[in-house]
Design a protein around this motif. Structure first.
Motif, PDB file in Angstrom:
ATOM      1  N   THR A  19      45.947  38.312  49.757  1.00  0.00           N
ATOM      2  CA  THR A  19      44.780  39.167  49.555  1.00  0.00           C
ATOM      3  C   THR A  19      43.733  38.442  48.712  1.00  0.00           C
ATOM      4  O   THR A  19      44.034  37.469  48.019  1.00  0.00           O
ATOM      5  CB  THR A  19      45.158  40.474  48.824  1.00  0.00           C
ATOM      6  OG1 THR A  19      45.563  40.161  47.493  1.00  0.00           O
ATOM      7  CG2 THR A  19      46.277  41.208  49.545  1.00  0.00           C
ATOM      8  N   GLU A  20      42.531  38.945  48.791  1.00  0.00           N
ATOM      9  CA  GLU A  20      41.452  38.376  47.986  1.00  0.00           C
ATOM     10  C   GLU A  20      41.415  39.011  46.600  1.00  0.00           C
ATOM     11  O   GLU A  20      40.657  38.566  45.739  1.00  0.00           O
ATOM     12  CB  GLU A  20      40.112  38.558  48.700  1.00  0.00           C
ATOM     13  CG  GLU A  20      40.024  37.731  49.968  1.00  0.00           C
ATOM     14  CD  GLU A  20      38.693  37.853  50.671  1.00  0.00           C
ATOM     15  OE1 GLU A  20      37.745  38.414  50.091  1.00  0.00           O
ATOM     16  OE2 GLU A  20      38.601  37.388  51.809  1.00  0.00           O
ATOM     17  N   HIS A  21      42.246  40.039  46.397  1.00  0.00           N
ATOM     18  CA  HIS A  21      42.286  40.729  45.102  1.00  0.00           C
ATOM     19  C   HIS A  21      42.644  39.738  43.987  1.00  0.00           C
ATOM     20  O   HIS A  21      43.651  39.041  44.057  1.00  0.00           O
ATOM     21  CB  HIS A  21      43.315  41.856  45.140  1.00  0.00           C
ATOM     22  CG  HIS A  21      43.447  42.578  43.834  1.00  0.00           C
ATOM     23  ND1 HIS A  21      42.471  43.424  43.360  1.00  0.00           N
ATOM     24  CD2 HIS A  21      44.420  42.550  42.896  1.00  0.00           C
ATOM     25  CE1 HIS A  21      42.849  43.897  42.185  1.00  0.00           C
ATOM     26  NE2 HIS A  21      44.029  43.381  41.881  1.00  0.00           N
ATOM     27  N   LEU A  23      41.048  37.000  43.176  1.00  0.00           N
ATOM     28  CA  LEU A  23      40.560  35.630  43.362  1.00  0.00           C
ATOM     29  C   LEU A  23      39.290  35.355  42.564  1.00  0.00           C
ATOM     30  O   LEU A  23      38.986  34.194  42.284  1.00  0.00           O
ATOM     31  CB  LEU A  23      40.330  35.324  44.848  1.00  0.00           C
ATOM     32  CG  LEU A  23      41.582  35.221  45.711  1.00  0.00           C
ATOM     33  CD1 LEU A  23      41.204  34.907  47.150  1.00  0.00           C
ATOM     34  CD2 LEU A  23      42.544  34.184  45.163  1.00  0.00           C
ATOM     35  N   GLU A  24      38.593  36.418  42.203  1.00  0.00           N
ATOM     36  CA  GLU A  24      37.356  36.240  41.438  1.00  0.00           C
ATOM     37  C   GLU A  24      37.653  35.923  39.970  1.00  0.00           C
ATOM     38  O   GLU A  24      36.761  35.513  39.231  1.00  0.00           O
ATOM     39  CB  GLU A  24      36.471  37.491  41.542  1.00  0.00           C
ATOM     40  CG  GLU A  24      36.974  38.707  40.787  1.00  0.00           C
ATOM     41  CD  GLU A  24      38.164  39.444  41.412  1.00  0.00           C
ATOM     42  OE1 GLU A  24      38.769  40.271  40.722  1.00  0.00           O
ATOM     43  OE2 GLU A  24      38.502  39.173  42.593  1.00  0.00           O
ATOM     44  N   ASN A  28      43.560  32.480  38.641  1.00  0.00           N
ATOM     45  CA  ASN A  28      44.214  33.395  39.566  1.00  0.00           C
ATOM     46  C   ASN A  28      45.498  32.785  40.113  1.00  0.00           C
ATOM     47  O   ASN A  28      45.912  31.701  39.697  1.00  0.00           O
ATOM     48  CB  ASN A  28      43.249  33.809  40.691  1.00  0.00           C
ATOM     49  CG  ASN A  28      42.768  32.620  41.504  1.00  0.00           C
ATOM     50  OD1 ASN A  28      43.545  31.767  41.893  1.00  0.00           O
ATOM     51  ND2 ASN A  28      41.461  32.559  41.760  1.00  0.00           N
ATOM     52  N   ASP A  58      44.301  28.502  50.605  1.00  0.00           N
ATOM     53  CA  ASP A  58      43.956  29.620  51.487  1.00  0.00           C
ATOM     54  C   ASP A  58      44.068  30.924  50.705  1.00  0.00           C
ATOM     55  O   ASP A  58      45.152  31.491  50.562  1.00  0.00           O
ATOM     56  CB  ASP A  58      44.877  29.658  52.710  1.00  0.00           C
ATOM     57  CG  ASP A  58      44.449  28.699  53.800  1.00  0.00           C
ATOM     58  OD1 ASP A  58      43.227  28.541  54.004  1.00  0.00           O
ATOM     59  OD2 ASP A  58      45.338  28.106  54.456  1.00  0.00           O
ATOM     60  N   GLY A  59      42.963  31.404  50.183  1.00  0.00           N
ATOM     61  CA  GLY A  59      42.934  32.676  49.466  1.00  0.00           C
ATOM     62  C   GLY A  59      42.539  33.794  50.406  1.00  0.00           C
ATOM     63  O   GLY A  59      41.516  33.711  51.077  1.00  0.00           O
ATOM     64  N   GLY A  60      43.371  34.823  50.479  1.00  0.00           N
ATOM     65  CA  GLY A  60      43.075  35.974  51.319  1.00  0.00           C
ATOM     66  C   GLY A  60      43.565  35.824  52.750  1.00  0.00           C
ATOM     67  O   GLY A  60      43.047  36.478  53.653  1.00  0.00           O
TER      68      GLY A  60
END
Length: 130
Positions: A19-21, A23-24, A28, A58-60
């Motif tokens: 998931t992209e959760h 990543l910001e 992470n 590969d994020g998300g």
């Protein structure tokens, strides 16, 4: 007589999260995976291991599909013989499909590439799934 230096082994570190959760965040899961893998590669420097400059992150992206940009770049670099060893934090970061894992291992074998999981045994876990 001087001991012979080990042959340089170019190590690619592959990381993935589904998931992209998060990543910001400044630090992470991808960073944590990379950090652990880099430490492992560094611990093998006496064997000639050296990380390549490229990042394969590969994020998300789900591990249930091989259609991931960084994985495709990694596979292309393997086919171009730029990589000797693929290092992952856990086997399921590379793939969650036993069929895809078998295909990847076959490709690695064809190109003389070793595969190392920092935290997992050398065999795939019994429970696969996404």
């Amino acid at each position: 007589m001087k001991p012979v230096a080990p042959k340089m082994q170019h190590c690619a570190i592959y990381t993935r999260v589904s998931t992209e959760h998060g990543l910001e965040q400044e630090f992470n899961s991808l960073h944590a995976q990379r950090e652990a893998a880099q430490a492992y590669v560094k611990s093998q420097a006496h064997e000639g291991w050296k990380p390549v400059r490229d990042h394969y992150d590969d994020g998300g992206f789900s591990g249930g599909s091989m259609e991931r940009p960084a994985l495709q770049k990694l596979l292309a670099d393997i086919q171009e013989r730029r990589i000797d060893i693929v290092v992952v934090y856990k086997v399921d970061r590379l793939t969650r499909s036993l069929t895809d894992f078998a295909k990847l291992v076959e490709l690695f074998d064809e190109h003389g590439v070793s595969f190392v999981s920092v935290t997992s045994p050398s065999t795939p876990p019994a429970a696969w799934g996404d």
